[in-house]
Motif scaffolding. Structure first.
Motif, PDB file in Angstrom:
ATOM      1  N   PRO A 172     101.328 -19.954  -2.768  1.00 29.04           N
ATOM      2  CA  PRO A 172     101.331 -18.658  -2.077  1.00 29.04           C
ATOM      3  C   PRO A 172     102.206 -18.648  -0.820  1.00 29.04           C
ATOM      4  O   PRO A 172     102.967 -17.703  -0.595  1.00 29.04           O
ATOM      5  CB  PRO A 172      99.854 -18.438  -1.740  1.00 29.04           C
ATOM      6  CG  PRO A 172      99.103 -19.259  -2.735  1.00 29.04           C
ATOM      7  CD  PRO A 172      99.952 -20.462  -2.959  1.00 29.04           C
ATOM      8  N   ALA A 173     102.115 -19.699  -0.015  1.00 30.81           N
ATOM      9  CA  ALA A 173     102.889 -19.744   1.223  1.00 30.81           C
ATOM     10  C   ALA A 173     104.382 -19.835   0.940  1.00 30.81           C
ATOM     11  O   ALA A 173     105.199 -19.153   1.580  1.00 30.81           O
ATOM     12  CB  ALA A 173     102.449 -20.926   2.083  1.00 30.81           C
ATOM     13  N   LEU A 174     104.767 -20.680  -0.023  1.00 27.08           N
ATOM     14  CA  LEU A 174     106.189 -20.804  -0.334  1.00 27.08           C
ATOM     15  C   LEU A 174     106.737 -19.500  -0.913  1.00 27.08           C
ATOM     16  O   LEU A 174     107.844 -19.068  -0.550  1.00 27.08           O
ATOM     17  CB  LEU A 174     106.425 -21.958  -1.314  1.00 27.08           C
ATOM     18  CG  LEU A 174     107.887 -22.337  -1.558  1.00 27.08           C
ATOM     19  CD1 LEU A 174     108.011 -23.829  -1.845  1.00 27.08           C
ATOM     20  CD2 LEU A 174     108.512 -21.562  -2.712  1.00 27.08           C
ATOM     21  N   CYS A 175     106.000 -18.878  -1.815  1.00 26.54           N
ATOM     22  CA  CYS A 175     106.464 -17.631  -2.422  1.00 26.54           C
ATOM     23  C   CYS A 175     106.609 -16.526  -1.377  1.00 26.54           C
ATOM     24  O   CYS A 175     107.566 -15.743  -1.408  1.00 26.54           O
ATOM     25  CB  CYS A 175     105.508 -17.199  -3.537  1.00 26.54           C
ATOM     26  SG  CYS A 175     105.611 -18.217  -5.028  1.00 26.54           S
ATOM     27  N   GLN A 176     105.671 -16.472  -0.440  1.00 24.61           N
ATOM     28  CA  GLN A 176     105.758 -15.468   0.613  1.00 24.61           C
ATOM     29  C   GLN A 176     106.987 -15.712   1.481  1.00 24.61           C
ATOM     30  O   GLN A 176     107.725 -14.772   1.816  1.00 24.61           O
ATOM     31  CB  GLN A 176     104.498 -15.506   1.471  1.00 24.61           C
ATOM     32  CG  GLN A 176     104.538 -14.524   2.643  1.00 24.61           C
ATOM     33  CD  GLN A 176     103.266 -14.566   3.467  1.00 24.61           C
ATOM     34  OE1 GLN A 176     102.178 -14.625   2.927  1.00 24.61           O
ATOM     35  NE2 GLN A 176     103.408 -14.538   4.794  1.00 24.61           N
ATOM     36  N   ALA A 177     107.226 -16.962   1.840  1.00 30.72           N
ATOM     37  CA  ALA A 177     108.402 -17.283   2.652  1.00 30.72           C
ATOM     38  C   ALA A 177     109.684 -16.945   1.907  1.00 30.72           C
ATOM     39  O   ALA A 177     110.659 -16.462   2.507  1.00 30.72           O
ATOM     40  CB  ALA A 177     108.382 -18.771   3.019  1.00 30.72           C
ATOM     41  N   MET A 178     109.684 -17.152   0.588  1.00 25.20           N
ATOM     42  CA  MET A 178     110.885 -16.900  -0.207  1.00 25.20           C
ATOM     43  C   MET A 178     111.208 -15.411  -0.292  1.00 25.20           C
ATOM     44  O   MET A 178     112.357 -14.998  -0.087  1.00 25.20           O
ATOM     45  CB  MET A 178     110.667 -17.471  -1.617  1.00 25.20           C
ATOM     46  CG  MET A 178     111.932 -17.555  -2.454  1.00 25.20           C
ATOM     47  SD  MET A 178     113.073 -18.794  -1.849  1.00 25.20           S
ATOM     48  CE  MET A 178     114.620 -17.934  -2.144  1.00 25.20           C
ATOM     49  N   VAL A 179     110.225 -14.572  -0.580  1.00 21.08           N
ATOM     50  CA  VAL A 179     110.504 -13.144  -0.736  1.00 21.08           C
ATOM     51  C   VAL A 179     110.897 -12.502   0.593  1.00 21.08           C
ATOM     52  O   VAL A 179     111.748 -11.608   0.638  1.00 21.08           O
ATOM     53  CB  VAL A 179     109.312 -12.387  -1.375  1.00 21.08           C
ATOM     54  CG1 VAL A 179     109.073 -12.853  -2.795  1.00 21.08           C
ATOM     55  CG2 VAL A 179     108.051 -12.530  -0.544  1.00 21.08           C
ATOM     56  N   ILE A 180     110.290 -12.965   1.686  1.00 19.83           N
ATOM     57  CA  ILE A 180     110.643 -12.403   2.990  1.00 19.83           C
ATOM     58  C   ILE A 180     112.065 -12.804   3.380  1.00 19.83           C
ATOM     59  O   ILE A 180     112.871 -11.973   3.808  1.00 19.83           O
ATOM     60  CB  ILE A 180     109.634 -12.867   4.062  1.00 19.83           C
ATOM     61  CG1 ILE A 180     108.272 -12.224   3.792  1.00 19.83           C
ATOM     62  CG2 ILE A 180     110.130 -12.507   5.459  1.00 19.83           C
ATOM     63  CD1 ILE A 180     107.173 -12.717   4.717  1.00 19.83           C
ATOM     64  N   ALA A 181     112.399 -14.089   3.199  1.00 21.68           N
ATOM     65  CA  ALA A 181     113.732 -14.565   3.584  1.00 21.68           C
ATOM     66  C   ALA A 181     114.823 -13.964   2.714  1.00 21.68           C
ATOM     67  O   ALA A 181     115.921 -13.666   3.187  1.00 21.68           O
ATOM     68  CB  ALA A 181     113.774 -16.090   3.499  1.00 21.68           C
ATOM     69  N   ALA A 182     114.543 -13.783   1.402  1.00 24.45           N
ATOM     70  CA  ALA A 182     115.545 -13.246   0.477  1.00 24.45           C
ATOM     71  C   ALA A 182     115.528 -11.724   0.404  1.00 24.45           C
ATOM     72  O   ALA A 182     116.296 -11.132  -0.355  1.00 24.45           O
ATOM     73  CB  ALA A 182     115.336 -13.831  -0.919  1.00 24.45           C
ATOM     74  N   GLN A 183     114.613 -11.083   1.156  1.00 24.76           N
ATOM     75  CA  GLN A 183     114.530  -9.626   1.243  1.00 24.76           C
ATOM     76  C   GLN A 183     114.110  -8.986  -0.087  1.00 24.76           C
ATOM     77  O   GLN A 183     114.706  -8.022  -0.559  1.00 24.76           O
ATOM     78  CB  GLN A 183     115.859  -9.029   1.716  1.00 24.76           C
ATOM     79  CG  GLN A 183     116.299  -9.551   3.077  1.00 24.76           C
ATOM     80  CD  GLN A 183     117.659  -9.057   3.487  1.00 24.76           C
ATOM     81  OE1 GLN A 183     118.249  -8.199   2.842  1.00 24.76           O
ATOM     82  NE2 GLN A 183     118.170  -9.605   4.578  1.00 24.76           N
ATOM     83  N   TYR A 184     113.083  -9.574  -0.696  1.00 20.74           N
ATOM     84  CA  TYR A 184     112.465  -9.005  -1.897  1.00 20.74           C
ATOM     85  C   TYR A 184     111.022  -8.642  -1.567  1.00 20.74           C
ATOM     86  O   TYR A 184     110.536  -8.915  -0.465  1.00 20.74           O
ATOM     87  CB  TYR A 184     112.524  -9.996  -3.062  1.00 20.74           C
ATOM     88  CG  TYR A 184     113.886 -10.073  -3.722  1.00 20.74           C
ATOM     89  CD1 TYR A 184     114.148  -9.383  -4.896  1.00 20.74           C
ATOM     90  CD2 TYR A 184     114.914 -10.821  -3.149  1.00 20.74           C
ATOM     91  CE1 TYR A 184     115.402  -9.455  -5.512  1.00 20.74           C
ATOM     92  CE2 TYR A 184     116.170 -10.894  -3.744  1.00 20.74           C
ATOM     93  CZ  TYR A 184     116.399 -10.200  -4.921  1.00 20.74           C
ATOM     94  OH  TYR A 184     117.647 -10.255  -5.511  1.00 20.74           O
ATOM     95  N   SER A 185     110.344  -8.024  -2.525  1.00 20.19           N
ATOM     96  CA  SER A 185     108.969  -7.594  -2.273  1.00 20.19           C
ATOM     97  C   SER A 185     107.932  -8.385  -3.061  1.00 20.19           C
ATOM     98  O   SER A 185     106.794  -8.528  -2.629  1.00 20.19           O
ATOM     99  CB  SER A 185     108.805  -6.105  -2.613  1.00 20.19           C
ATOM    100  OG  SER A 185     109.125  -5.870  -3.974  1.00 20.19           O
TER     101      SER A 185
END
Length: 338
Positions: A172-185
């Protein structure tokens, strides 16, 4: 003075590198000079080579960040040693595409992940048009475990992420960091896994020689076959059948090489269908559950060879031929809902 933990990590990493790739990996690392590498004696035991590399690193202010980059270089070079999963990110339909800034991506990714896991080691390296991210996880009571890192590979401005060795508790933490950094939802794991990172990229980026999934009969055409001296009494039997199999196979798999996958798995949750008197399954109402797994060093090439070799009827089931088109090799088969 180099930290003992860093020295040990460098030693273990170097000992994993095959001799024929030793200089390739160390040069790509770019931490040691060409002159130092030219003096490295490769005609000795691997442990002695590793100790020589450690000695060369002493006095150069070697830190864990440098050792982590070496580990990224090693895993990039030997990426088929890892098992990779594919994740796909999505954006809202009305979202406008923004310019991608790599430094901003790195900063946001690190900041978001460290807001959840303070004791975590994160390092980046751009390779072959992608950013490789190495994450060593720690806890409030333990330093990051450098020998069991997670690797993330991301091609900027695409919606696909390739991840290796990610525990469920960290997902969950990695996926959240990924979508925020890559500008996805949103982000979700696809049903697609393999040791071949390059083949996974070929599948999701549609870079392989695609074929058609629907067979339309058409007049058979002669292929260019090398002229052979054949006994005139020998005749070709079932020539039309062979041509039919070849055409169906070409429709299903195309002409080019197939992406490399090692398995396809089908989980069945269906009712048994058969004659009423069929033994222990007769009258069974509850679903029949089982797992069918096809394994091969190169599954799709193996499937392509089945019909021409006479081991299967042509055409093969679309459950087998659809794997690269549907970008999945994990399937769940259940009853159709009314």
């Amino acid at each position: 003075m180099m930290d003992d933990a860093v020295a040990e990590f460098i030693k273990r990493t170097v000992m994993k590198i095959p001799l024929h790739k030793m200089l390739v990996v160390l040069r790509a690392w770019s931490f040691l000079t060409d002159g130092a590498l030219q003096n490295l004696n490769l005609r000795q035991a691997k442990e002695s080579i590793a100790m020589d590399v450690v000695h060369l690193c002493e006095g150069k202010q070697m830190a864990m960040k440098h050792a982590a980059i070496l580990d990224i270089i090693y895993n990039h070079t030997f990426r088929e040693k890892r098992n990779w999963s594919v994740y796909q990110m999505v954006k809202p339909q009305d979202c406008q595409m923004e310019l991608f800034d790599m430094e901003d991506f790195k900063s946001q990714f690190k900041r978001n992940l460290k807001s959840t896991f303070q004791n975590v080691s994160i390092h980046f390296k751009e390779l072959d048009g992608a950013v490789w991210i190495r994450i060593a996880w720690g806890t409030h009571y333990m330093k990051p475990q450098q020998y069991k890192p997670t690797f993330v590979v991301y091609h900027s401005q695409t919606s696909y992420v390739f991840i290796s060795n990610l525990k469920k508790s960290y997902r969950p933490a990695l996926c959240q960091a990924m979508v925020i950094a890559a500008q996805y939802s949103e982000i979700q794991e696809m049903e697609l896994r393999s040791h071949s990172l390059d083949s996974l990229k070929d599948i999701v980026f549609k870079r392989y020689n695609q074929s058609f999934q629907t067979y339309h009969p058409r007049p058979l055409q002669e292929r260019n076959v090398p002229t052979e001296i054949v006994d005139p009494r020998v005749i070709y039997e079932n020539k039309q059948e062979k041509e039919r199999i070849w055409t169906l196979n070409r429709e299903a798999f195309g002409d080019g090489p197939q992406p490399k996958l090692e398995f396809a798995q089908y989980k069945l949750d269906t009712k048994f269908r058969g004659e009423p008197q069929m033994g222990i399954f007769a009258g069974r109402e509850e679903p029949f559950r089982c797992v069918v797994k096809f394994s091969s060093p190169h599954l799709l090439e193996g499937l392509r060879s089945l019909a021409p070799s006479g081991f299967a009827e042509a055409p093969l089931s679309q459950l087998l031929t659809c794997i690269p088109h549907k970008a999945r090799n994990l399937f769940r088969i259940g009853e159709k809902k009314d």
